[in-house]
Enzyme design. Structure first.
Site, PDB file in Angstrom:
ATOM      1  NE  ARG A 117      -4.144  -1.042   0.311  1.00  0.00           N
ATOM      2  CZ  ARG A 117      -5.139  -1.350   1.114  1.00  0.00           C
ATOM      3  NH1 ARG A 117      -4.946  -2.057   2.179  1.00  0.00           N
ATOM      4  NH2 ARG A 117      -6.357  -0.925   0.881  1.00  0.00           N
ATOM      5  CD  GLN A 122      -2.277   6.386  -3.804  1.00  0.00           C
ATOM      6  OE1 GLN A 122      -2.210   7.234  -4.702  1.00  0.00           O
ATOM      7  NE2 GLN A 122      -2.430   6.707  -2.536  1.00  0.00           N
ATOM      8  CG  ASP A 125      -4.787  -0.409  -2.992  1.00  0.00           C
ATOM      9  OD1 ASP A 125      -5.278  -1.530  -2.762  1.00  0.00           O
ATOM     10  OD2 ASP A 125      -4.624   0.460  -2.111  1.00  0.00           O
ATOM     11  CB  SER A 128      -8.021   0.872  -2.459  1.00  0.00           C
ATOM     12  OG  SER A 128      -7.172   0.963  -1.352  1.00  0.00           O
ATOM     13  CE1 TYR A 222      -4.493  -3.407   5.208  1.00  0.00           C
ATOM     14  CE2 TYR A 222      -2.126  -3.699   5.110  1.00  0.00           C
ATOM     15  CZ  TYR A 222      -3.356  -3.665   4.488  1.00  0.00           C
ATOM     16  OH  TYR A 222      -3.437  -3.895   3.145  1.00  0.00           O
TER      17      TYR A 222
HETATM   18  P1  NAD Z   1      -8.979  -3.052   6.300  1.00  0.00           P
HETATM   19  O1  NAD Z   1      -9.991  -3.519   5.320  1.00  0.00           O
HETATM   20  O2  NAD Z   1      -7.818  -3.934   6.614  1.00  0.00           O
HETATM   21  O3  NAD Z   1      -9.748  -2.743   7.679  1.00  0.00           O
HETATM   22  C1  NAD Z   1     -10.871  -1.895   7.712  1.00  0.00           C
HETATM   23  C2  NAD Z   1     -10.771  -0.976   8.906  1.00  0.00           C
HETATM   24  O4  NAD Z   1     -11.067  -1.695  10.098  1.00  0.00           O
HETATM   25  C3  NAD Z   1      -9.412  -0.330   9.116  1.00  0.00           C
HETATM   26  O5  NAD Z   1      -9.562   1.072   9.031  1.00  0.00           O
HETATM   27  C4  NAD Z   1      -9.011  -0.794  10.526  1.00  0.00           C
HETATM   28  O6  NAD Z   1      -8.316   0.210  11.228  1.00  0.00           O
HETATM   29  C5  NAD Z   1     -10.362  -1.056  11.141  1.00  0.00           C
HETATM   30  N1  NAD Z   1     -10.364  -1.902  12.336  1.00  0.00           N
HETATM   31  C6  NAD Z   1      -9.654  -3.017  12.628  1.00  0.00           C
HETATM   32  N2  NAD Z   1      -9.997  -3.501  13.837  1.00  0.00           N
HETATM   33  C7  NAD Z   1     -10.979  -2.695  14.326  1.00  0.00           C
HETATM   34  C8  NAD Z   1     -11.748  -2.678  15.506  1.00  0.00           C
HETATM   35  N3  NAD Z   1     -11.580  -3.591  16.466  1.00  0.00           N
HETATM   36  N4  NAD Z   1     -12.667  -1.689  15.669  1.00  0.00           N
HETATM   37  C9  NAD Z   1     -12.849  -0.729  14.714  1.00  0.00           C
HETATM   38  N5  NAD Z   1     -12.155  -0.695  13.559  1.00  0.00           N
HETATM   39  C10 NAD Z   1     -11.229  -1.668  13.368  1.00  0.00           C
HETATM   40  O7  NAD Z   1      -8.443  -1.608   5.935  1.00  0.00           O
HETATM   41  P2  NAD Z   1      -8.243  -0.920   4.505  1.00  0.00           P
HETATM   42  O8  NAD Z   1      -9.481  -0.266   4.099  1.00  0.00           O
HETATM   43  O9  NAD Z   1      -7.646  -1.930   3.602  1.00  0.00           O
HETATM   44  O10 NAD Z   1      -7.193   0.215   4.834  1.00  0.00           O
HETATM   45  C11 NAD Z   1      -6.047  -0.050   5.631  1.00  0.00           C
HETATM   46  C12 NAD Z   1      -5.084   1.101   5.596  1.00  0.00           C
HETATM   47  O11 NAD Z   1      -4.431   1.175   4.354  1.00  0.00           O
HETATM   48  C13 NAD Z   1      -5.674   2.452   5.825  1.00  0.00           C
HETATM   49  O12 NAD Z   1      -4.805   3.176   6.642  1.00  0.00           O
HETATM   50  C14 NAD Z   1      -5.686   3.072   4.482  1.00  0.00           C
HETATM   51  O13 NAD Z   1      -5.672   4.482   4.554  1.00  0.00           O
HETATM   52  C15 NAD Z   1      -4.400   2.529   3.960  1.00  0.00           C
HETATM   53  N6  NAD Z   1      -4.339   2.624   2.520  1.00  0.00           N
HETATM   54  C16 NAD Z   1      -3.220   3.153   1.952  1.00  0.00           C
HETATM   55  C17 NAD Z   1      -3.127   3.267   0.574  1.00  0.00           C
HETATM   56  C18 NAD Z   1      -1.914   3.843  -0.090  1.00  0.00           C
HETATM   57  O14 NAD Z   1      -1.201   4.613   0.484  1.00  0.00           O
HETATM   58  N7  NAD Z   1      -1.657   3.489  -1.314  1.00  0.00           N
HETATM   59  C19 NAD Z   1      -4.157   2.820  -0.205  1.00  0.00           C
HETATM   60  C20 NAD Z   1      -5.272   2.270   0.400  1.00  0.00           C
HETATM   61  C21 NAD Z   1      -5.343   2.159   1.775  1.00  0.00           C
END
Ligand code: NAD
Length: 360
Positions: A117, A122, A125, A128, A222
């Site tokens: 990530r 991006q 991804d 996402s 994460y």
């Molecule tokens: P994910 O699908 O792994 O998880 C969904 C959400 O659940 C996350 O926000 C996590 O913090 C939350 N979570 C986990 N346990 C929890 C709990 N007990 N109670 C409440 N919430 C809880 O996450 P995702 O959507 O794949 O995103 C993960 C990270 O990756 C984020 O920080 C996102 O901003 C980042 N990201 C970065 C890029 C990039 O830079 N290229 C692209 C996409 C996502």
């Protein structure tokens, strides 16, 4: 380089790995598409042919790369040949057996989930892009199932109060669910264990629900899995707050783990009749104790939606976005159509889960 696009065979999978628009833009790559591969997603064989693809009965043989959405079934793995590349959601953290079989077959496997990530990646991804679809669809399902309006309405028959929605887990899917529920007019609150998310929730016009539980973010961005004690405190806090809401959309996930249990049955029992829970974590067991993966159930008058694979319920745009992710990865692995795998590159090495007979 020849790339094969087989028809997806997993039950309920309507997406396709490449769409005609994207095929037309692939530089230096010959694409063969299995007859009917895109039909469920709205893309005809003629559209692929117009985009320059060849329609075939077997997209597995005579190609250098096979691109798919879902991991291949066991019988499909048998169709792969040594030295071929495979790109798909290979579930490397949860399906070690499948990854082992790919390695034994001599296939070089790239898992869309394993693409780092990082900013440079991006465009590739797919976690996402598909989470965006899931979050949007979750809000629509909630609005559809709720016996109330989402927006506030002022009518000659009186005023209707807006629905109150809570989104738990505000990663990509959760933020999209918040944005969509807001556009539909609900009053939305959000919560995540990663403290950095608070500002993102508020920037979408939603309120931050303070549960007094703060987790940490790992290096990859994460959430760290909560300790048993933190989990218990979160469940208690949610049990107290959840009954205020008409709609609860849960998206909490920890990569490679079963979904964290956030909403106990006792919390659902306290919700108003007619309330709706849409559990986006149903694919990994569910955030709500009462979720039945793949089912919609009603308990204590509350509808609990555990529909699986939401991106596949919007296969046209889900496929279009996924295809762009796949095309970006192909361009990275094979600039101008010539395969040039650089194992010192963070994206190539990070996404590769089987190579030279070994599972990463
Ligand atoms: P994910 O699908 O792994 O998880 C969904 C959400 O659940 C996350 O926000 C996590 O913090 C939350 N979570 C986990 N346990 C929890 C709990 N007990 N109670 C409440 N919430 C809880 O996450 P995702 O959507 O794949 O995103 C993960 C990270 O990756 C984020 O920080 C996102 O901003 C980042 N990201 C970065 C890029 C990039 O830079 N290229 C692209 C996409 C996502």
């Amino acid at each position: 380089m020849r790339v094969g696009v087989p028809k997806e065979t997993a039950p309920g999978e309507e997406r396709v790995a490449l769409v005609p628009d994207v095929v037309a833009r692939l530089d230096g790559i010959t694409v063969v598409v299995e007859r009917g591969a895109g039909v469920a997603a709205g893309f005809t064989d003629d559209a692929y042919a117009d985009a320059g693809a060849t329609i075939v009965d077997d997209a597995w043989s005579g190609v250098d790369v096979v691109v798919k959405v879902a991991k291949p079934a066991t019988a499909e793995i048998e169709r792969l040949q040594e030295g071929q590349l495979l790109i798909a959601f290979l579930q490397p953290l949860t399906d070690r057996e499948g990854v082992g079989r790919l390695a034994a077959r001599g296939v070089t496997g790239f898992a869309m989930e394993s693409i780092p990530r990082i900013t440079r990646a991006q465009a590739m991804d797919a976690l996402s892009s598909q989470a965006t679809v899931s979050g949007y669809k979750a809000a629509l399902i909630a609005a559809d199932r709720l016996p109330r309006f989402f927006p506030m309405l002022t009518t000659a028959a009186g005023t209707i109060a807006p629905a109150k929605a809570l989104v738990v887990g505000a990663g990509v899917a959760g933020l999209q669910a918040i944005a969509t529920a807001r556009r539909l007019g609900a009053v939305v609150s959000g919560f995540d264990v990663r403290p950095a998310v608070r500002e993102q929730i508020q920037s979408l016009g939603a309120a931050w629900l303070d549960l007094g539980v703060v987790g940490e973010e790992t290096e990859g961005g994460y959430a760290r899995e909560l300790t048993a004690d933190e989990q218990r405190r979160q469940q208690e806090a949610l049990e107290e707050r959840v009954p205020e809401f008409d709609v609860v959309i849960t998206t909490a996930a920890i990569p490679g783990r079963a979904a964290p249990r956030l909403i106990p049955a006792s919390a659902v029992a306290k919700m108003r009749r007619g309330s709706v829970i849409v559990d986006l974590a149903a694919d990994t067991g569910g955030n709500c104790e009462l979720t039945q993966p793949g089912e919609v159930v009603e308990v204590h008058g509350v509808t609990v939606v555990g529909t699986l694979n939401l991106p596949s319920t919007m296969p046209f745009h889900a496929s279009q976005l996924y295809a762009r992710n796949v095309a970006a990865l192909l361009a990275h692995l094979a600039p101008k159509g010539d395969l040039a795998l650089d194992w010192d590159d963070e994206i190539t090495a990070g996404a590769c889960v089987t190579r030279e007979g070994v599972a990463a």
